[in-house]
Motif scaffolding. Structure first.
Motif, short mmCIF file in Angstrom:
data_model
loop_
_atom_site.label_atom_id
_atom_site.label_comp_id
_atom_site.label_asym_id
_atom_site.label_seq_id
_atom_site.Cartn_x
_atom_site.Cartn_y
_atom_site.Cartn_z
N HIS A 1 -8.51 -10.37 1.56
CA HIS A 1 -7.58 -11.11 2.47
C HIS A 1 -7.89 -12.61 2.72
CE1 HIS A 1 -4.38 -12.19 5.38
NE2 HIS A 1 -5.32 -12.41 6.38
N HIS B 1 -6.04 -15.71 1.84
CA HIS B 1 -5.29 -16.62 2.69
C HIS B 1 -5.81 -18.12 2.82
CE1 HIS B 1 -3.50 -17.47 6.71
NE2 HIS B 1 -4.62 -18.01 7.18
N ASN C 1 4.84 -13.76 7.27
CA ASN C 1 3.70 -14.55 7.27
C ASN C 1 4.26 -16.16 7.64
OD1 ASN C 1 3.20 -13.33 4.36
ND2 ASN C 1 1.56 -13.09 5.96
#
Length: 113
Positions: free
Chosen positions: A21, A25, A111
Motif C-alpha cells: 500500500h 500510494h 480515495n
C-alpha cells in the motif's frame, strides 16, 4: 456515457500488505496519474485478507491497450516503483467491465484527495 473499468485484484504474499500500500500510494499511483492515466480507486480489498485492488477508467479498449503498453514498457516504470510492487504479488486477476460515469464518480470517493 460509459467507461471501461480495469479492476486489478492482487493477492499479496503474506505480511506485505502495508508495504504494498505504501509503494502504491506514494510511488505507483502518483506516477500513473502523472502520465494521464485515470486512477479511480485503490486500496485494501474488504472481502479477503492480503488482497488489494487498483481501478482505472478508460474511454475504450483501444485507449486501455495504448496507455498500458506505453506505460508498462517505460524505463521510468521498470526503474521506479515496479520492484516495490511486483516482489510482493503472489497472483493477480484482471477484470474489465463497462460502468456509467455515475459509478466511476462514486468510486472516486474511496480515495479523496
Amino acid at each position: 456515457m460509459t467507461r471501461l473499468l480495469e479492476i486489478r485484484t492482487y493477492r499479496l504474499k503474506p505480511g506485505t500488505l502495508a508495504d504494498f500500500h505504501e509503494a502504491m500510494h506514494t510511488r505507483a499511483v502518483p506516477m500513473l496519474r502523472s502520465k494521464g492515466m485515470d486512477v479511480v480507486a485503490y486500496g485494501k480489498s474488504d472481502h479477503e485478507e492480503e488482497t488489494y485492488h487498483l481501478v482505472r477508467a478508460y474511454a475504450d479498449r483501444q485507449a486501455l491497450e495504448a496507455e498500458q503498453a506505453a506505460f508498462y514498457g517505460s524505463a521510468e516504470w521498470r526503474e521506479g516503483p515496479r520492484s516495490a510492487l511486483v516482489d510482493r504479488i503472489e497472483t493477480y486477476l484482471n477484470t474489465l467491465l463497462w460502468a456509467s460515469d455515475e459509478t466511476v464518480a462514486s468510486m472516486r470517493s474511496l480515495n479523496p484527495g
